[in-house]
Design a protein around this motif. Sequence first.
Motif, PDB file in Angstrom:
ATOM      1  N   ILE A   1       0.142  -1.283  -0.288  1.00 44.38           N
ATOM      2  CA  ILE A   1      -0.046  -0.193  -0.087  1.00 44.38           C
ATOM      3  C   ILE A   1       0.356   1.092  -0.017  1.00 44.38           C
ATOM      4  CG2 ILE A   1      -1.468   1.557   1.230  1.00 44.38           C
ATOM      5  CD1 ILE A   1      -2.883  -1.087   1.623  1.00 44.38           C
ATOM      6  N   SER A   2       2.191   1.155   0.606  1.00 45.71           N
ATOM      7  CA  SER A   2       2.875   2.546   0.504  1.00 45.71           C
ATOM      8  C   SER A   2       2.992   2.631  -0.710  1.00 45.71           C
ATOM      9  CB  SER A   2       4.175   2.288   1.751  1.00 45.71           C
ATOM     10  OG  SER A   2       3.184   1.903   2.950  1.00 45.71           O
ATOM     11  N   GLU A   3       3.301   1.944  -1.250  1.00 45.41           N
ATOM     12  CA  GLU A   3       3.657   1.984  -2.459  1.00 45.41           C
ATOM     13  C   GLU A   3       3.058   3.218  -3.714  1.00 45.41           C
ATOM     14  OE1 GLU A   3       5.025  -1.293  -4.859  1.00 45.41           O
ATOM     15  OE2 GLU A   3       6.098  -1.853  -3.494  1.00 45.41           O
ATOM     16  N   ILE A   4       1.319   2.367  -3.073  1.00 47.91           N
ATOM     17  CA  ILE A   4       0.530   3.725  -3.621  1.00 47.91           C
ATOM     18  C   ILE A   4       0.735   4.706  -3.506  1.00 47.91           C
ATOM     19  CG2 ILE A   4      -1.783   3.904  -3.809  1.00 47.91           C
ATOM     20  CD1 ILE A   4      -1.734   0.620  -3.616  1.00 47.91           C
ATOM     21  N   PHE A   5       1.106   4.859  -2.213  1.00 45.59           N
ATOM     22  CA  PHE A   5       0.629   6.223  -1.854  1.00 45.59           C
ATOM     23  C   PHE A   5       2.026   7.122  -1.341  1.00 45.59           C
ATOM     24  CE2 PHE A   5      -1.718   4.459   2.114  1.00 45.59           C
ATOM     25  CZ  PHE A   5      -2.918   4.877   1.720  1.00 45.59           C
ATOM     26  N   ASN A   6       2.854   6.451  -1.907  1.00 43.62           N
ATOM     27  CA  ASN A   6       4.423   7.293  -2.474  1.00 43.62           C
ATOM     28  C   ASN A   6       4.903   7.915  -3.386  1.00 43.62           C
ATOM     29  OD1 ASN A   6       5.233   6.859   0.904  1.00 43.62           O
ATOM     30  ND2 ASN A   6       5.713   5.460   0.826  1.00 43.62           N
ATOM     31  N   THR A   7       3.426   7.245  -3.642  1.00 42.97           N
ATOM     32  CA  THR A   7       4.152   7.763  -5.271  1.00 42.97           C
ATOM     33  C   THR A   7       3.765   9.751  -5.427  1.00 42.97           C
ATOM     34  OG1 THR A   7       1.319   8.175  -6.005  1.00 42.97           O
ATOM     35  CG2 THR A   7       2.583   5.910  -6.444  1.00 42.97           C
ATOM     36  N   SER A   8       3.077  10.178  -4.748  1.00 40.48           N
ATOM     37  CA  SER A   8       3.225  12.271  -4.620  1.00 40.48           C
ATOM     38  C   SER A   8       4.436  12.406  -4.410  1.00 40.48           C
ATOM     39  CB  SER A   8       1.936  12.584  -3.795  1.00 40.48           C
ATOM     40  OG  SER A   8       2.708  12.514  -2.403  1.00 40.48           O
ATOM     41  N   ASN A   9       4.716  13.344  -4.900  1.00 39.75           N
ATOM     42  CA  ASN A   9       5.895  14.257  -5.068  1.00 39.75           C
ATOM     43  C   ASN A   9       5.954  15.346  -4.297  1.00 39.75           C
ATOM     44  OD1 ASN A   9       9.031  14.201  -5.571  1.00 39.75           O
ATOM     45  ND2 ASN A   9       8.355  14.692  -7.737  1.00 39.75           N
TER      46      ASN A   9
ATOM     47  N   ASP B   1       8.084  18.326   1.022  1.00 40.19           N
ATOM     48  CA  ASP B   1       7.834  18.527   2.047  1.00 40.19           C
ATOM     49  C   ASP B   1       8.381  17.115   3.740  1.00 40.19           C
ATOM     50  OD1 ASP B   1       8.491  21.097   2.118  1.00 40.19           O
ATOM     51  OD2 ASP B   1       5.959  21.404   2.596  1.00 40.19           O
ATOM     52  N   VAL B   2       7.596  16.176   2.871  1.00 43.67           N
ATOM     53  CA  VAL B   2       7.711  14.190   3.622  1.00 43.67           C
ATOM     54  C   VAL B   2       9.316  14.121   3.344  1.00 43.67           C
ATOM     55  CG1 VAL B   2       7.040  12.403   3.560  1.00 43.67           C
ATOM     56  CG2 VAL B   2       5.734  14.169   2.812  1.00 43.67           C
ATOM     57  N   ILE B   3       9.464  13.769   4.203  1.00 43.84           N
ATOM     58  CA  ILE B   3      11.027  13.616   4.598  1.00 43.84           C
ATOM     59  C   ILE B   3      11.401  11.474   4.626  1.00 43.84           C
ATOM     60  CG2 ILE B   3      12.896  13.251   5.732  1.00 43.84           C
ATOM     61  CD1 ILE B   3      12.137  16.376   4.747  1.00 43.84           C
ATOM     62  N   LYS B   4      10.353  11.312   5.549  1.00 44.84           N
ATOM     63  CA  LYS B   4       9.742  10.059   5.660  1.00 44.84           C
ATOM     64  C   LYS B   4       8.298   9.575   5.547  1.00 44.84           C
ATOM     65  CE  LYS B   4      13.631   8.519   7.167  1.00 44.84           C
ATOM     66  NZ  LYS B   4      14.484   7.103   6.271  1.00 44.84           N
ATOM     67  N   LYS B   5       8.645   8.448   4.459  1.00 46.26           N
ATOM     68  CA  LYS B   5       6.819   8.670   3.494  1.00 46.26           C
ATOM     69  C   LYS B   5       5.696   7.430   4.643  1.00 46.26           C
ATOM     70  CE  LYS B   5       8.257  10.366  -0.827  1.00 46.26           C
ATOM     71  NZ  LYS B   5       8.409  10.559  -2.194  1.00 46.26           N
ATOM     72  N   ALA B   6       4.883   6.647   4.199  1.00 44.09           N
ATOM     73  CA  ALA B   6       4.194   6.075   4.507  1.00 44.09           C
ATOM     74  C   ALA B   6       5.333   5.113   4.564  1.00 44.09           C
ATOM     75  CB  ALA B   6       3.169   6.154   3.361  1.00 44.09           C
ATOM     76  N   GLY B   7       4.792   4.291   5.781  1.00 43.36           N
ATOM     77  CA  GLY B   7       5.228   3.143   6.216  1.00 43.36           C
ATOM     78  C   GLY B   7       7.006   2.844   5.764  1.00 43.36           C
TER      79      GLY B   7
ATOM     80  N   ASP C   1       9.092   4.183   8.008  1.00 45.18           N
ATOM     81  CA  ASP C   1       9.273   4.196   9.365  1.00 45.18           C
ATOM     82  C   ASP C   1       8.178   4.167  10.360  1.00 45.18           C
ATOM     83  OD1 ASP C   1      11.754   5.363  12.225  1.00 45.18           O
ATOM     84  OD2 ASP C   1      12.671   5.307  10.391  1.00 45.18           O
ATOM     85  N   ASP C   2       8.471   4.408  11.585  1.00 39.25           N
ATOM     86  CA  ASP C   2       7.880   4.146  12.843  1.00 39.25           C
ATOM     87  C   ASP C   2       6.631   5.975  12.803  1.00 39.25           C
ATOM     88  OD1 ASP C   2       8.076   2.057  14.446  1.00 39.25           O
ATOM     89  OD2 ASP C   2       9.756   3.576  14.899  1.00 39.25           O
ATOM     90  N   CYS C   3       6.947   6.388  12.016  1.00 33.50           N
ATOM     91  CA  CYS C   3       6.470   7.822  11.905  1.00 33.50           C
ATOM     92  C   CYS C   3       7.083   8.250  10.986  1.00 33.50           C
ATOM     93  CB  CYS C   3       6.878   9.125  12.800  1.00 33.50           C
ATOM     94  SG  CYS C   3       6.686   8.752  14.250  1.00 33.50           S
ATOM     95  N   ALA C   4       5.561   8.733   9.938  1.00 31.07           N
ATOM     96  CA  ALA C   4       5.456  10.274   8.659  1.00 31.07           C
ATOM     97  C   ALA C   4       6.946  11.881   9.431  1.00 31.07           C
ATOM     98  CB  ALA C   4       4.916  10.491   8.054  1.00 31.07           C
ATOM     99  N   VAL C   5       7.538  11.853   8.331  1.00 33.99           N
ATOM    100  CA  VAL C   5       8.536  12.809   8.677  1.00 33.99           C
ATOM    101  C   VAL C   5       8.014  14.412   7.998  1.00 33.99           C
ATOM    102  CG1 VAL C   5      10.503  13.718   9.312  1.00 33.99           C
ATOM    103  CG2 VAL C   5       9.929  11.264  10.153  1.00 33.99           C
ATOM    104  N   ILE C   6       7.558  15.152   8.368  1.00 35.60           N
ATOM    105  CA  ILE C   6       7.634  16.099   7.666  1.00 35.60           C
ATOM    106  C   ILE C   6       8.052  17.721   7.653  1.00 35.60           C
ATOM    107  CG2 ILE C   6       5.610  18.250   6.899  1.00 35.60           C
ATOM    108  CD1 ILE C   6       3.657  15.600   7.819  1.00 35.60           C
ATOM    109  N   ASP C   7       9.008  18.923   7.194  1.00 40.39           N
ATOM    110  CA  ASP C   7       9.988  19.508   7.489  1.00 40.39           C
ATOM    111  C   ASP C   7       8.418  20.526   7.291  1.00 40.39           C
ATOM    112  OD1 ASP C   7      12.066  20.983   6.746  1.00 40.39           O
ATOM    113  OD2 ASP C   7      13.098  20.278   5.702  1.00 40.39           O
TER     114      ASP C   7
END
Length: 186
Positions: free
Chosen positions: A19-27, A30-36, A38-44
């Motif tokens: 599922i993360s492959e589907i969500f992580n297609t956006s560019n 600001d998102v440093i760590k995307k879905a799946g 790490d433990d958390c998503a990371v936003i700059d």
Amino acid sequence: MDKSIPISAIGERSLIAYISEIFNTSNNPDVIKKAGEDDCAVIDLGAEEFLVVTTDMLHRKTDFPLQMSAWQIGWMSAAVNLSDVAAMGASPSGILAAFGLPEDTELGFVEDVSKGLKDCANYCETSVIGGDMDNHDELTITGTAIGRIHKQNLLTRSGAKKGDKICVTGYTGSAGAALHAIENNI
């Protein structure tokens, strides 16, 4: 992957990766760590800080043994989320909790769950800052925790290297041992 495969055949981690492959297609830059990842998503947040965000859904049938008190259910619902924020090295900014409640749920039960959530948040030096409530066939609690961290202090799974110290709180395996004792009347 064969889309007719039941999810029980691939397991939770593989499903998250798929599922993360589907969500992580956006560019989104600001998102440093995307879905799946790490433990958390990371936003700059710009300047010196990152925002970390995580969510977990818990259910009566699979996560809350009948022997758990309502207060313990609330505490656990906060703790599983706040621990992910802590794993990233961040300070919690707050937690949101969404309740799915069967119609026959007693007010006192909801009050005690809420007190457990609040007490865990207070213990972690944060607070419950919002959420949602809806009717549901089964008790379901979804928590979302957010936190902040200075960029140079962010801890990630990919940042671990040989020789690093691994720290845990409490005793490793104690939750599993307690569940085993409950399920086996020990």
